[in-house]
Design an enzyme around this catalytic site. Structure first.
Site, PDB file in Angstrom:
ATOM      1  N   TRP A   7       0.514 -20.034 -10.026  1.00 14.98           N
ATOM      2  CA  TRP A   7       1.219 -18.600 -11.368  1.00 14.98           C
ATOM      3  C   TRP A   7       2.466 -19.454 -11.550  1.00 14.98           C
ATOM      4  O   TRP A   7       3.299 -19.561 -11.398  1.00 14.98           O
ATOM      5  CB  TRP A   7       1.292 -17.354  -9.935  1.00 14.98           C
ATOM      6  CG  TRP A   7       1.772 -16.034 -11.546  1.00 14.98           C
ATOM      7  CD1 TRP A   7       0.940 -15.543 -12.247  1.00 14.98           C
ATOM      8  CD2 TRP A   7       3.298 -15.446 -11.293  1.00 14.98           C
ATOM      9  NE1 TRP A   7       1.669 -14.813 -13.086  1.00 14.98           N
ATOM     10  CE2 TRP A   7       3.057 -14.399 -12.282  1.00 14.98           C
ATOM     11  CE3 TRP A   7       4.319 -15.938 -11.124  1.00 14.98           C
ATOM     12  CZ2 TRP A   7       4.163 -13.882 -12.318  1.00 14.98           C
ATOM     13  CZ3 TRP A   7       5.114 -14.571 -11.388  1.00 14.98           C
ATOM     14  CH2 TRP A   7       5.208 -13.746 -12.147  1.00 14.98           C
ATOM     15  N   LYS A  15       0.814  -4.298  -8.969  1.00 12.83           N
ATOM     16  CA  LYS A  15       0.084  -4.294  -8.039  1.00 12.83           C
ATOM     17  C   LYS A  15      -0.787  -2.871  -7.121  1.00 12.83           C
ATOM     18  O   LYS A  15      -1.621  -2.164  -7.373  1.00 12.83           O
ATOM     19  CB  LYS A  15      -1.414  -5.541  -7.672  1.00 12.83           C
ATOM     20  CG  LYS A  15      -0.480  -6.578  -8.668  1.00 12.83           C
ATOM     21  CD  LYS A  15      -1.244  -6.670  -9.372  1.00 12.83           C
ATOM     22  CE  LYS A  15      -0.468  -7.920 -11.087  1.00 12.83           C
ATOM     23  NZ  LYS A  15       0.264  -8.559 -10.696  1.00 12.83           N
ATOM     24  N   ASP A  58       5.080 -15.496  -1.420  1.00  9.02           N
ATOM     25  CA  ASP A  58       5.308 -15.050  -3.152  1.00  9.02           C
ATOM     26  C   ASP A  58       4.168 -14.142  -2.583  1.00  9.02           C
ATOM     27  O   ASP A  58       2.896 -13.895  -2.368  1.00  9.02           O
ATOM     28  CB  ASP A  58       4.573 -14.940  -3.979  1.00  9.02           C
ATOM     29  CG  ASP A  58       4.759 -14.431  -5.030  1.00  9.02           C
ATOM     30  OD1 ASP A  58       4.216 -13.588  -5.316  1.00  9.02           O
ATOM     31  OD2 ASP A  58       4.418 -15.459  -6.891  1.00  9.02           O
TER      32      ASP A  58
HETATM   33  N1  PLP Z   1       3.221 -13.339  -7.984  1.00  9.45           N
HETATM   34  C1  PLP Z   1       2.273 -13.749  -8.506  1.00  9.45           C
HETATM   35  C2  PLP Z   1       1.851 -14.303  -7.703  1.00  9.45           C
HETATM   36  C3  PLP Z   1       2.124 -12.122  -9.432  1.00  9.45           C
HETATM   37  O1  PLP Z   1      -0.033 -12.760  -9.433  1.00  9.45           O
HETATM   38  C4  PLP Z   1       2.217 -11.625  -9.988  1.00  9.45           C
HETATM   39  C5  PLP Z   1       1.787 -10.915 -10.754  1.00  9.45           C
HETATM   40  O2  PLP Z   1       0.817 -10.717 -11.497  1.00  9.45           O
HETATM   41  C6  PLP Z   1       3.862 -11.656  -9.597  1.00  9.45           C
HETATM   42  C7  PLP Z   1       4.154 -12.349  -8.516  1.00  9.45           C
HETATM   43  C8  PLP Z   1       5.119 -10.574  -9.733  1.00  9.45           C
HETATM   44  O3  PLP Z   1       4.729  -9.949 -10.706  1.00  9.45           O
HETATM   45  P1  PLP Z   1       5.523  -8.556 -11.026  1.00  9.45           P
HETATM   46  O4  PLP Z   1       6.743  -9.279 -11.615  1.00  9.45           O
HETATM   47  O5  PLP Z   1       4.930  -7.991 -11.722  1.00  9.45           O
HETATM   48  O6  PLP Z   1       5.546  -7.790  -9.662  1.00  9.45           O
END
Ligand code: PLP
Length: 425
Positions: free
Chosen positions: A148, A266, A230
């Site tokens: 990511w 999510k 993560d």
């Molecule tokens: N880490 C991964 C691998 C993700 O896919 C995402 C969101 O797409 C996030 C972290 C963090 O998302 P958020 O800051 O919206 O909680």
């Protein structure tokens, strides 16, 4: 106003801007894709780029349990808008930390774990990584190849030394390059930070098996590498919390210290409420207060105090057995729909006789599928069929529905059958 300050039309004479030298930053790919999608005037078009859940009607889903709690909160006269503590809502961080580690985790029972409320998963990554670079030995920082995008963005923003990739995706098998990964970990310097996706790896949708996680943990322990998990998809990936958090609980069961960033975007559908938790597991309880004191200072200069609304929703649900059971049903509903769409797309491609193998679509888990489509095929899908996917070939499976799966499968079939790609991709 004096004449020297105005133009002949009496409007103020503007001084040269101090911002003239600001250069245009590169667009964020996923948002650029959505912007291009919105501009497309074709009546039939599909955006498979953005990372959010959609119902089979292609609509966002507010979880019924979230709606109920929000109604309850709206009528609760005891709630107010006072600041939360800098480290967050205690009921939320405690429940969230237990959700990830399990109530019976040795780290919980021995009081070696705590959580800090953050601005969603990104905030937890940012806070954790900022703390580690300032206060701990870190010889290098590794993220999977691919990963990511924000992992490397944050590493670079915080000036991590030796930002590197470990091998992950194997283009040939469209699966995990476990040998490459283990070799890269084996060669990492002691005290390197290793970013791991706890489940539903983004962008590939490929996770290590439990046997592979054991090998990864073994190398990391032996080489004294630091795991940062993560956890953006806990429960959402398979609908089974124990399964989705297994890797984290396994590392903790071995007595490893870890950081873990949790997102409730999510699994609760609370994307814009920015609900997150940074989980810290330490081996020496004396280190807890110093860590908390340093994180308090870091949060103070970043967002000062976290937002209440989303954290209170999550806390209410996790701390109430009836609501918790409802939420567990909701995560199953979401995971099942995604799984069914994987099956549907796979079957359509099989029926069409689309060249290549497609079982990776059903083997991968979570929201994303790394289709193996190359950049030329991605361009073709967009220009010819108005199907928008990321240049990497990543598809958000939630954007596929029973009404569009035929169209999308045919478009992919045509792309693969007619557009050549570099075989190395
Ligand atoms: N880490 C991964 C691998 C993700 O896919 C995402 C969101 O797409 C996030 C972290 C963090 O998302 P958020 O800051 O919206 O909680």
């Amino acid at each position: 106003m004096s004449d020297s300050l105005v133009n002949s039309d009496k409007k103020p004479r503007l001084a040269p801007s101090r911002f003239s030298d600001v250069s245009q930053a590169a667009p964020i790919p996923v948002f650029a894709l959505t912007a291009a999608f919105k501009e497309d005037k074709n009546p039939v078009k599909y955006n498979l780029g953005v990372g959010a859940y959609r119902t089979d009607e292609n609509e966002p889903w507010v979880l019924p349990v979230v709606k109920d709690v929000e109604k309850q909160m709206a009528n609760d006269e005891t709630l107010n808008h006072e600041y939360l503590p800098v480290m967050g809502l205690g009921d939320f961080t405690t429940a969230a930390t237990k959700l990830l580690l399990g109530e019976d985790s040795p780290a919980i029972l021995e009081n070696r774990a705590f959580g800090v409320q953050t601005l969603s998963g990104t905030g937890a990554l940012r806070l954790g990584l900022e703390f580690l670079i300032e206060h701990c030995k870190c010889t290098a920082a590794y993220a999977s190849d691919p990963t990511w995008g924000n992992h490397n963005n944050i590493f670079n923003k915080l000036k991590y030394p030796n930002v590197r990739k470990y091998r992950y995706w194997h283009a040939g098998t469209k699966g995990l390059d476990i040998d490459g990964m283990l070799e890269d970990l084996e060669n990492a310097p002691e005290d390197a930070l290793i970013m791991l996706h706890a489940c539903a790896h983004n962008p590939t949708g490929v996770d290590p098996t439990q046997e592979q996680w054991k090998k990864i943990a073994e190398v990391m322990m032996r080489k004294k590498l630091f795991p940062f998990f993560d956890c953006a998809y806990t429960g959402f990936a398979t609908g089974d919390l124990e399964r989705d958090r297994w890797a984290v609980t396994y590392f903790v069961s071995l007595g490893m210290e870890i950081f873990a960033s949790m997102s409730f975007a999510k699994n609760f559908g609370l994307y814009n409420e920015r609900v997150g938790n940074l989980v810290v597991v330490v081996n020496n309880t004396d280190t807890k207060n110093p860590i908390i004191s340093q994180m308090t200072r870091t949060v103070r200069v970043m967002w000062s105090n976290p937002p209440n609304h989303g954290a209170r929703i999550v806390s209410t649900v996790l701390n109430n057995p009836t609501l918790y059971a409802q939420w567990k049903d909701h995560i199953k509903t979401m995971a099942t729909r995604i799984f069914e769409m994987r099956q549907a797309l796979y079957q359509r491609l099989q029926t069409l006789g689309t060249p290549g193998t497609w079982n990776h679509i059903v083997d991968q888990i979570g929201m994303f599928s790394y289709t193996g489509l190359g950049p030329n095929q991605v361009d073709f899908l967009r220009s010819k069929h108005h199907v928008y996917i990321m240049k990497s070939g990543r598809v958000n499976m939630c954007a596929i529905t029973t009404s569009n799966v035929d169209y999308i499968a045919k478009a992919i079939h045509e792309a693969v059958s007619t557009v050549c790609e570099d075989p190395k991709l």
